[in-house]
Design a protein around this motif. Structure first.
Motif, mmCIF file in Angstrom:
data_model
loop_
_atom_site.group_PDB
_atom_site.id
_atom_site.type_symbol
_atom_site.label_atom_id
_atom_site.label_comp_id
_atom_site.label_asym_id
_atom_site.label_seq_id
_atom_site.Cartn_x
_atom_site.Cartn_y
_atom_site.Cartn_z
ATOM 1 N N PRO A 96 50.459 72.973 17.774
ATOM 2 C CA PRO A 96 51.565 73.881 18.098
ATOM 3 C C PRO A 96 51.299 75.317 18.278
ATOM 4 O O PRO A 96 50.101 75.729 17.991
ATOM 5 C CB PRO A 96 52.265 73.610 16.682
ATOM 6 N N GLN A 97 52.202 75.891 18.926
ATOM 7 C CA GLN A 97 51.995 77.399 19.237
ATOM 8 C C GLN A 97 52.679 78.441 18.511
ATOM 9 O O GLN A 97 53.841 78.163 18.184
ATOM 10 C CB GLN A 97 52.055 77.369 20.944
ATOM 11 N N ASN A 98 52.138 79.776 18.555
ATOM 12 C CA ASN A 98 53.144 80.853 18.049
ATOM 13 C C ASN A 98 53.669 80.437 16.693
ATOM 14 O O ASN A 98 54.934 80.685 16.773
ATOM 15 C CB ASN A 98 53.988 81.070 19.106
ATOM 16 N N LEU A 99 52.923 80.239 15.661
ATOM 17 C CA LEU A 99 53.576 80.226 14.469
ATOM 18 C C LEU A 99 53.833 81.464 13.826
ATOM 19 O O LEU A 99 52.877 82.416 13.852
ATOM 20 C CB LEU A 99 52.525 79.256 13.522
ATOM 21 N N SER A 100 54.952 81.577 13.392
ATOM 22 C CA SER A 100 55.162 83.106 12.635
ATOM 23 C C SER A 100 56.237 82.890 11.604
ATOM 24 O O SER A 100 57.241 81.899 11.486
ATOM 25 C CB SER A 100 55.971 83.826 13.906
ATOM 26 N N VAL A 101 56.521 83.723 10.868
ATOM 27 C CA VAL A 101 57.305 83.756 9.584
ATOM 28 C C VAL A 101 58.563 84.180 10.066
ATOM 29 O O VAL A 101 58.800 85.491 10.765
ATOM 30 C CB VAL A 101 56.890 84.531 8.650
ATOM 31 N N ASP A 102 59.755 83.506 10.071
ATOM 32 C CA ASP A 102 60.935 84.173 10.495
ATOM 33 C C ASP A 102 61.869 84.743 8.952
ATOM 34 O O ASP A 102 62.468 85.712 9.385
ATOM 35 C CB ASP A 102 61.857 83.094 10.942
ATOM 36 N N ASP A 103 61.742 84.452 7.985
ATOM 37 C CA ASP A 103 62.105 84.950 6.635
ATOM 38 C C ASP A 103 61.409 84.684 5.524
ATOM 39 O O ASP A 103 60.852 83.530 5.497
ATOM 40 C CB ASP A 103 63.791 84.390 6.692
ATOM 41 N N VAL A 104 61.503 85.423 4.446
ATOM 42 C CA VAL A 104 60.672 85.331 3.169
ATOM 43 C C VAL A 104 61.801 85.776 2.090
ATOM 44 O O VAL A 104 62.384 86.926 2.489
ATOM 45 C CB VAL A 104 59.439 86.150 3.115
ATOM 46 N N ASN A 105 61.982 85.021 1.104
ATOM 47 C CA ASN A 105 62.626 85.689 0.026
ATOM 48 C C ASN A 105 61.840 85.187 -1.354
ATOM 49 O O ASN A 105 60.693 84.600 -1.127
ATOM 50 C CB ASN A 105 64.075 85.294 -0.150
ATOM 51 N N ASP A 106 62.435 85.231 -2.267
ATOM 52 C CA ASP A 106 61.658 85.028 -3.548
ATOM 53 C C ASP A 106 61.300 83.465 -4.018
ATOM 54 O O ASP A 106 60.537 83.134 -4.793
ATOM 55 C CB ASP A 106 62.074 85.687 -4.907
ATOM 56 N N THR A 107 61.824 82.511 -3.351
ATOM 57 C CA THR A 107 61.733 81.026 -3.330
ATOM 58 C C THR A 107 61.365 80.491 -2.283
ATOM 59 O O THR A 107 61.282 79.118 -2.213
ATOM 60 C CB THR A 107 62.871 80.522 -4.192
ATOM 61 N N SER A 108 61.525 81.021 -1.066
ATOM 62 C CA SER A 108 61.298 80.236 0.098
ATOM 63 C C SER A 108 60.718 81.228 1.290
ATOM 64 O O SER A 108 60.631 82.239 1.390
ATOM 65 C CB SER A 108 62.531 79.622 0.730
ATOM 66 N N VAL A 109 59.846 80.374 2.166
ATOM 67 C CA VAL A 109 59.704 80.845 3.566
ATOM 68 C C VAL A 109 60.042 80.040 4.771
ATOM 69 O O VAL A 109 59.954 78.943 4.411
ATOM 70 C CB VAL A 109 57.976 80.770 3.548
ATOM 71 N N THR A 110 60.513 80.702 5.693
ATOM 72 C CA THR A 110 61.203 80.155 6.897
ATOM 73 C C THR A 110 60.218 80.480 7.916
ATOM 74 O O THR A 110 59.683 81.808 8.151
ATOM 75 C CB THR A 110 62.468 80.987 7.372
ATOM 76 N N LEU A 111 59.745 79.216 8.745
ATOM 77 C CA LEU A 111 58.868 79.501 9.437
ATOM 78 C C LEU A 111 59.403 78.987 11.060
ATOM 79 O O LEU A 111 60.597 78.165 11.107
ATOM 80 C CB LEU A 111 57.830 78.280 9.387
ATOM 81 N N LYS A 112 58.841 79.431 12.018
ATOM 82 C CA LYS A 112 59.365 78.966 13.155
ATOM 83 C C LYS A 112 57.958 78.837 14.196
ATOM 84 O O LYS A 112 57.135 79.551 14.155
ATOM 85 C CB LYS A 112 60.100 79.767 14.079
ATOM 86 N N TRP A 113 57.809 77.997 15.159
ATOM 87 C CA TRP A 113 56.720 77.680 16.153
ATOM 88 C C TRP A 113 57.172 77.167 17.393
ATOM 89 O O TRP A 113 58.472 76.853 17.529
ATOM 90 C CB TRP A 113 55.583 76.730 15.584
ATOM 91 N N ARG A 114 56.425 76.944 18.533
ATOM 92 C CA ARG A 114 56.580 76.519 19.673
ATOM 93 C C ARG A 114 55.899 75.046 19.803
ATOM 94 O O ARG A 114 54.925 74.861 19.114
ATOM 95 C CB ARG A 114 56.224 77.220 20.903
ATOM 96 N N SER A 115 56.628 74.176 20.641
ATOM 97 C CA SER A 115 55.829 72.922 20.645
ATOM 98 C C SER A 115 54.620 73.071 21.494
ATOM 99 O O SER A 115 54.071 73.895 22.026
ATOM 100 C CB SER A 115 56.891 71.953 21.808
ATOM 101 N N PRO A 116 53.617 71.893 21.273
ATOM 102 C CA PRO A 116 52.494 71.969 21.951
ATOM 103 C C PRO A 116 52.267 71.976 23.442
ATOM 104 O O PRO A 116 53.386 71.501 23.895
ATOM 105 C CB PRO A 116 51.631 70.772 21.260
ATOM 106 N N GLU A 117 51.304 72.440 23.784
ATOM 107 C CA GLU A 117 51.345 72.760 25.325
ATOM 108 C C GLU A 117 51.021 71.236 25.970
ATOM 109 O O GLU A 117 51.411 70.904 27.107
ATOM 110 C CB GLU A 117 50.170 73.822 25.930
ATOM 111 N N ASN A 118 50.285 70.290 25.374
ATOM 112 C CA ASN A 118 49.986 69.009 25.734
ATOM 113 C C ASN A 118 50.231 68.170 24.692
ATOM 114 O O ASN A 118 49.768 68.223 23.517
ATOM 115 C CB ASN A 118 48.606 69.017 26.140
#
Length: 504
Positions: A96-118
Motif C-alpha cells: 500500500p502507498q502513502n500511509l499517514s496518521v489522520d487523527d490521534v487521541n488518548d485511546t485510538s489512532v486513525t490511519l489512512k493510505w492509498r491502494s497498491p500500485e499493482n
C-alpha cells in the motif's frame, strides 16, 4: 413400475446428447416411430395412467439406434481440442502507498493510505498491525480484512509508543508492508499545528537588492510544535538568513537582501505525526543590464532604422521596455526619442538634414532603467538633398618666428633680506626655451632663485638677497630659429639703522 422411470431418464440423457450433437437422420426417424404407435394407446388403455408409461418408454427407446451412429461421427471431434491451459500462479500485490496518521487521541489512532500500485492477483483487503516500541511482536488490529483505505485502531493505552504497518492481502498471500516512518505516541493532541499565512505573503514577495526582509508568520499548535525551514528543498544558510521562533510565530530575517536569496521557502510546523506546511516565494530584483548590442540597420531620407538584442541580465525580473535616445555630432547632447518601447527594433524619424546622429538604447524593468546603455558603432548621416557644400581651401599660415622680447628687463635696486623679482616678456614659435644668467653664469636650478614662464611672461624671483646677489642678470630665449637676450643691473643695498626704525 418403480423400475421403469430409470430408462426414461437414460433416454432423456441420450436425447440431450442428440440435441447437443445434431444429426440430420435423427429428426426424420423420430416422427416416423412416434405417430405409428401413438393411436393404439387410447384403444388398449381404458382409464389408468400406468399403461401410458409403456408407449412413452417405447417411443423414447426406439430412437436409440440413431444416437449409436452419432458417436461414430463425433469420436474424431473429441481428439481435436487441446488440453486446457492451467491458470497462472497467484501473485501478491505491491505494498500500500502513502500511509499517514489522520487523527490521534488518548485511546485510538486513525490511519489512512492509498491502494497498491499493482494489485497482482486481485485485492481481498488489508490487515493493520501495530507493535509497541522496543518489542518485536506485531499484533493485528483487525480480526477480519478491511476493504476501506481508512482504519481506526481503538482500545489503546495512553502513553504507548506504537509502530504501525499495513499489509495488502490477496490469493497470492501478503504484500510487502508499508510502515510509518516514526513511532506514534498515543496521547491527546490539544491543538493541531496550523500555519496562518498572512494574505500579503500568499503570492510572490518581491524586494529590491539591498533592502531588509523581516517576515512574521504566525501559527498555532499545542503542545509547542517543532518549526523547520528549507529553501528550495535544502536547509537555510544561517550566516545570511536568521530564523527566530516563539510560541506563536516564526520570523524570517535577512539584513541585506541579495539576488541569491530568491527562491521557494517552506515552513513546516510539526507536533508528533501531525504537521502543516506553507510555501513562501521570495524574489529579489535589481536593475537590468544594457542590451547586448544595438545596430544601425539602414538610413534613408530623414529616418534611421535600429535593431538590438535583449540584455543578458534582466535583473531577476522581466524586461518591461526600452528607452531609445539620439545625439547629433555637433552638440553631443542626448535626447529621448522613444520611452517604454517593447519591440527589439525601431525607426527613428524627423532627423535634421545635414546632421550626423548616434543612438543608444537602455533596458528597463519594474525597478528602473539600466545604468549603462548600448551605443551604435556606426553613425547615421542625414544627407542634404540637392545641395553639395564644398568648403574653401585656405593656405596654411606659417607662424614660425625667432624669439623676440616684447618687454625688457629694467634695472632695479633691492634691500638686503627682502625678496625681489625681475620681469620680462618674450614671444616666438616654436615656444622658446628660457634661461637666466647672473654675470654671464647660468643660474640653473639654484634654490635661491625661482624661475617662472607663463604664456611668454618670464620672471625671476630672488629670495632674501644679500649684498653678494647684486650684479647683471640676463634672460636668454632660444628656439630652432634663433635666440634673443635682455639684461638689467640689480643693486642690493644694506639697510641703515634709521631705515630699520622707520620700517618698524
Amino acid at each position: 413400475m418403480p423400475a421403469k422411470p430409470a430408462p426414461i431418464k437414460k433416454s432423456a440423457k441420450k436425447a440431450a446428447e442428440k440435441e447437443e450433437k445434431p444429426a440430420e437422420p435423427v429428426p426424420e426417424t423420430v416422427p416416423e416411430t412416434v405417430p405409428a404407435e401413438a393411436p393404439p394407446v387410447p384403444e388398449t388403455v381404458p382409464a389408468e395412467a400406468a399403461p401410458v408409461e409403456a408407449p412413452a418408454e417405447e417411443a423414447v427407446a426406439e430412437p436409440a439406434p440413431a444416437p449409436e451412429a452419432a458417436p461414430a461421427e463425433a469420436a474424431p471431434l473429441e481428439e481435436s481440442p487441446k488440453p486446457p491451459t492451467p491458470p497462472p500462479p497467484a501473485v501478491p500485490s505491491s505494498a500500500p502507498q502513502n500511509l499517514s496518521v489522520d487523527d490521534v487521541n488518548d485511546t485510538s489512532v486513525t490511519l489512512k493510505w492509498r491502494s497498491p500500485e499493482n494489485i497482482g492477483s486481485g485485492l481481498d483487503g488489508y490487515v493493520v498491525e501495530y507493535c509497541k516500541e522496543g518489542s518485536s511482536e506485531w499484533v493485528a488490529a483487525n480480526t477480519e480484512l478491511t476493504t476501506s483505505n481508512r482504519f481506526v485502531i481503538s482500545g489503546l493505552t495512553t502513553g504507548d509508543l506504537l509502530n504501525i504497518r499495513v499489509v495488502a492481502i490477496n490469493a497470492g498471500g501478503r504484500s510487502e508492508p508499508v510502515i510509518l516512518p516514526q513511532p506514534i505516541p498515543v496521547r491527546e493532541i490539544m491543538d493541531r499545528p496550523k500555519i496562518r499565512m498572512p494574505r500579503a505573503l500568499r503570492s510572490r514577495y518581491v524586494k529590491h537588492v539591498g533592502e531588509q526582509i523581516n517576515l512574521v508568520i504566525p501559527f498555532c499548535g499545542k503542545p509547542k510544535p517543532v518549526i523547520t525551514w528549507t529553501k528550495d528543498g535544502q536547509p537555510l544558510d544561517t550566516k545570511k538568513i536568521n530564523i527566530r521562533n516563539s510560541d506563536k510565530d516564526s520570523i524570517l530575517f535577512i539584513r541585506k537582501a541579495e539576488r541569491d536569496d530568491s527562491g521557494s521557502y517552506e515552513m513546516t510546523v510539526k507536533i508528533d505525526s501531525f504537521e502543516d506546511k506553507a510555501t513562501l516565494i521570495i524574489q529579489i530584483v535589481d536593475l537590468p543590464g544594457p542590451p547586448t548590442s544595438v545596430k544601425l540597420v539602414d538610413c534613408w531620407g530623414f529616418n534611421a532604422a535600429l535593431e538590438w538584442t535583449p540584455p543578458k541580465d534582466n535583473g531577476n525580473t522581466e524586461i518591461t521596455g526600452y528607452i531609445i535616445q539620439k545625439a547629433d555630432k555637433k552638440t553631443g547632447d542626448w535626447f529621448t526619442v522613444l520611452e517604454h518601447f517593447h519591440r527589439l527594433n525601431a525607426t527613428i524619424t524627423d532627423l535634421v538634414m545635414g546632421n550626423v546622429y548616434t543612438f543608444r538604447v537602455f533596458a528597463e524593468n519594474k525597478v528602473g532603467k539600466s545604468e549603462t546603455a548600448a551605443v551604435t558603432k556606426d553613425a547615421a548621416h542625414i544627407q542634404k538633398t540637392g545641395i553639395v557644400y564644398k568648403p574653401p581651401e585656405y593656405k596654411e599660415h606659417d607662424f614660425s618666428e625667432a624669439p623676440k622680447f616684447t618687454a625688457l628687463l629694467n634695472d632695479r635696486a633691492a634691500t638686503v633680506g627682502y625678496n625681489t623679482k625681475l620681469l620680462c616678456a618674450v614671444r616666438g614659435s616654436p615656444k622658446p626655451k628660457i634661461e637666466w644668467l647672473k654675470n654671464q653664469m647660468l643660474i640653473g636650478d639654484d634654490p635661491k632663485y625661482r624661475q617662472i614662464n607663463n604664456q611668454g611672461v618670464c620672471s625671476l624671483e630672488i629670495r632674501k638677497p644679500s649684498s653678494f646677489d647684486g650684479g647683471v642678470y640676463t634672460c636668454r630665449a632660444k628656439n630652432s630659429l634663433g635666440e634673443a637676450t635682455v639684461a638689467c643691473r640689480l643693486e642690493v643695498k644694506q639697510v641703515t639703522i634709521q631705515e630699520e626704525k622707520d620700517r618698524k
